[in-house]
Design a protein around this motif. Structure first.
Motif, mmCIF file in Angstrom:
data_model
loop_
_atom_site.group_PDB
_atom_site.id
_atom_site.type_symbol
_atom_site.label_atom_id
_atom_site.label_comp_id
_atom_site.label_asym_id
_atom_site.label_seq_id
_atom_site.Cartn_x
_atom_site.Cartn_y
_atom_site.Cartn_z
ATOM 1 N N SER A 277 -1.978 -7.635 -9.369
ATOM 2 C CA SER A 277 -1.845 -6.385 -9.507
ATOM 3 C C SER A 277 -3.144 -5.491 -9.046
ATOM 4 O O SER A 277 -3.475 -4.047 -8.600
ATOM 5 C CB SER A 277 -1.617 -5.350 -11.398
ATOM 6 O OG SER A 277 -0.652 -5.843 -11.130
ATOM 7 N N ALA A 278 -4.179 -5.771 -9.136
ATOM 8 C CA ALA A 278 -5.218 -5.380 -9.058
ATOM 9 C C ALA A 278 -5.265 -5.452 -7.885
ATOM 10 O O ALA A 278 -6.645 -4.771 -7.522
ATOM 11 C CB ALA A 278 -6.376 -6.378 -9.786
ATOM 12 N N LYS A 279 -4.796 -6.102 -6.462
ATOM 13 C CA LYS A 279 -5.026 -6.062 -5.355
ATOM 14 C C LYS A 279 -4.162 -5.680 -4.557
ATOM 15 O O LYS A 279 -3.538 -5.974 -3.462
ATOM 16 C CB LYS A 279 -5.746 -7.396 -5.514
ATOM 17 C CG LYS A 279 -6.998 -8.568 -5.273
ATOM 18 C CD LYS A 279 -6.912 -9.824 -5.405
ATOM 19 C CE LYS A 279 -8.673 -10.302 -5.363
ATOM 20 N NZ LYS A 279 -8.953 -11.321 -5.260
ATOM 21 N N ASN A 280 -2.795 -5.105 -5.212
ATOM 22 C CA ASN A 280 -1.677 -4.918 -4.790
ATOM 23 C C ASN A 280 -0.760 -6.295 -3.843
ATOM 24 O O ASN A 280 -1.026 -6.258 -2.715
ATOM 25 C CB ASN A 280 -1.997 -3.390 -4.863
ATOM 26 C CG ASN A 280 -2.317 -2.430 -5.107
ATOM 27 O OD1 ASN A 280 -2.091 -2.402 -5.781
ATOM 28 N ND2 ASN A 280 -1.711 -1.597 -4.336
ATOM 29 N N LEU A 281 -0.587 -7.515 -5.042
ATOM 30 C CA LEU A 281 -0.559 -8.822 -3.622
ATOM 31 C C LEU A 281 0.759 -9.243 -4.320
ATOM 32 O O LEU A 281 1.188 -9.051 -5.670
ATOM 33 C CB LEU A 281 -1.538 -9.744 -3.079
ATOM 34 C CG LEU A 281 -2.182 -9.282 -2.490
ATOM 35 C CD1 LEU A 281 -3.458 -10.014 -2.364
ATOM 36 C CD2 LEU A 281 -1.997 -9.420 -1.313
ATOM 37 N N GLY B 85 10.785 -2.162 -5.024
ATOM 38 C CA GLY B 85 12.029 -1.297 -5.804
ATOM 39 C C GLY B 85 11.847 -1.038 -7.169
ATOM 40 O O GLY B 85 11.109 -1.286 -7.646
ATOM 41 N N ALA B 86 12.896 0.150 -8.526
ATOM 42 C CA ALA B 86 12.825 0.530 -9.256
ATOM 43 C C ALA B 86 12.997 -0.319 -10.374
ATOM 44 O O ALA B 86 12.433 -0.106 -11.079
ATOM 45 C CB ALA B 86 13.504 1.564 -9.229
ATOM 46 N N ARG B 87 13.875 -1.847 -9.868
ATOM 47 C CA ARG B 87 13.799 -2.208 -11.115
ATOM 48 C C ARG B 87 14.904 -3.885 -10.381
ATOM 49 O O ARG B 87 14.889 -3.728 -9.398
ATOM 50 C CB ARG B 87 14.933 -1.970 -11.919
ATOM 51 C CG ARG B 87 16.436 -1.389 -11.043
ATOM 52 C CD ARG B 87 18.324 -1.045 -11.895
ATOM 53 N NE ARG B 87 18.536 -1.216 -11.903
ATOM 54 C CZ ARG B 87 19.978 -2.183 -11.486
ATOM 55 N NH1 ARG B 87 19.322 -3.261 -12.376
ATOM 56 N NH2 ARG B 87 21.214 -1.998 -11.244
ATOM 57 N N SER C 5 0.768 -1.569 -0.221
ATOM 58 C CA SER C 5 0.271 0.111 0.032
ATOM 59 C C SER C 5 1.278 1.032 0.191
ATOM 60 O O SER C 5 1.648 1.335 0.389
ATOM 61 C CB SER C 5 -1.106 0.422 1.715
ATOM 62 O OG SER C 5 -0.456 0.073 2.422
ATOM 63 N N GLY C 6 0.162 1.948 -0.241
ATOM 64 C CA GLY C 6 1.337 4.137 -0.441
ATOM 65 C C GLY C 6 2.065 3.767 -1.941
ATOM 66 O O GLY C 6 2.501 5.275 -1.484
ATOM 67 N N LEU C 7 2.310 2.818 -2.313
ATOM 68 C CA LEU C 7 2.878 2.750 -4.080
ATOM 69 C C LEU C 7 2.066 2.724 -5.033
ATOM 70 O O LEU C 7 0.910 1.638 -4.874
ATOM 71 C CB LEU C 7 4.062 1.877 -3.469
ATOM 72 C CG LEU C 7 4.162 0.189 -3.353
ATOM 73 C CD1 LEU C 7 3.059 -0.144 -4.767
ATOM 74 C CD2 LEU C 7 5.531 0.065 -2.676
ATOM 75 N N THR C 8 2.366 3.163 -6.143
ATOM 76 C CA THR C 8 1.701 3.457 -7.441
ATOM 77 C C THR C 8 2.258 0.965 -7.759
ATOM 78 O O THR C 8 3.094 0.794 -8.627
ATOM 79 C CB THR C 8 2.293 3.551 -8.297
ATOM 80 O OG1 THR C 8 1.851 4.891 -8.271
ATOM 81 C CG2 THR C 8 2.054 3.351 -9.791
ATOM 82 N N PHE C 9 1.189 -0.045 -7.289
ATOM 83 C CA PHE C 9 1.783 -0.953 -7.313
ATOM 84 C C PHE C 9 3.165 -1.047 -8.137
ATOM 85 O O PHE C 9 3.692 -2.371 -8.915
ATOM 86 C CB PHE C 9 1.327 -2.206 -6.659
ATOM 87 C CG PHE C 9 1.098 -3.021 -6.912
ATOM 88 C CD1 PHE C 9 0.833 -4.150 -7.647
ATOM 89 C CD2 PHE C 9 2.157 -3.699 -5.555
ATOM 90 C CE1 PHE C 9 1.050 -6.026 -7.436
ATOM 91 C CE2 PHE C 9 2.016 -5.102 -5.336
ATOM 92 C CZ PHE C 9 2.055 -6.056 -6.866
ATOM 93 N N SER C 10 1.548 -1.233 -9.735
ATOM 94 C CA SER C 10 2.372 -2.061 -11.200
ATOM 95 C C SER C 10 3.981 -1.149 -11.667
ATOM 96 O O SER C 10 4.314 -1.269 -12.566
ATOM 97 C CB SER C 10 1.063 -1.049 -12.384
ATOM 98 O OG SER C 10 0.814 -0.041 -11.957
ATOM 99 N N SER C 11 4.219 -0.158 -11.275
ATOM 100 C CA SER C 11 5.215 0.597 -11.208
ATOM 101 C C SER C 11 6.805 0.168 -10.289
ATOM 102 O O SER C 11 7.606 0.720 -11.086
ATOM 103 C CB SER C 11 5.411 2.543 -11.443
ATOM 104 O OG SER C 11 4.271 2.383 -11.891
#
Length: 122
Positions: free
Chosen positions: A74-78, A99-101, A25-31
């Motif tokens: 990604s729909a559930k951030n899991l 992380g970023a990568r 939570s608190g982040l753009t999971f898909s990124s």
């Protein structure tokens, strides 16, 4: 505020299976690349698996390849870590990370969960 919360750890016999979950939570999971690390008593934290956001490639440590599978919803951030054919040497605290990568270096990840204990008995 970013939060990563692991669950699903426990005690299992060698040869058994467990599925770890990590709720983000608190982040753009898909990124974000989502990963798992582990740390056994007296040892350094080590890379287990990662799921790259950019190309959906999965990366695994040689020690778990063919036995563990990382996946994400990604729909559930899991993010999940399915662990099969567990061995006593898999005993460790397992940490979810973002992380970023995708990288095997823990210092390149930005966020960490509190960890969940996995104990594999012989």
């Amino acid at each position: 505020q970013v939060q990563l919360v692991e669950s699903g750890g426990g005690l299992v016999q060698a040869g058994g299976s467990l599925r770890l979950s990590c709720a983000a939570s608190g982040l753009t999971f898909s990124s974000y690349t989502m990963g798992w690390f582990r740390q056994a008593p007296g040892k350094e934290r080590e890379f287990v698996a990662a799921f790259s956001w950019s190309d959906t490639t999965r990366y695994y440590a040689d020690s778990v390849k063919g036995r563990f599978t990382i996946s994400r919803d990604s729909a559930k951030n899991l993010v999940y870590l399915q662990m099969n054919s567990l061995k006593t040497e898999d005993t460790a605290v397992y940490y979810c990370t973002a992380g970023a990568r995708a990288t095997r270096r823990d210092y390149e990840y930005d966020y960490w969960g509190q960890g969940t204990q996995v104990t594999v008995s012989s």
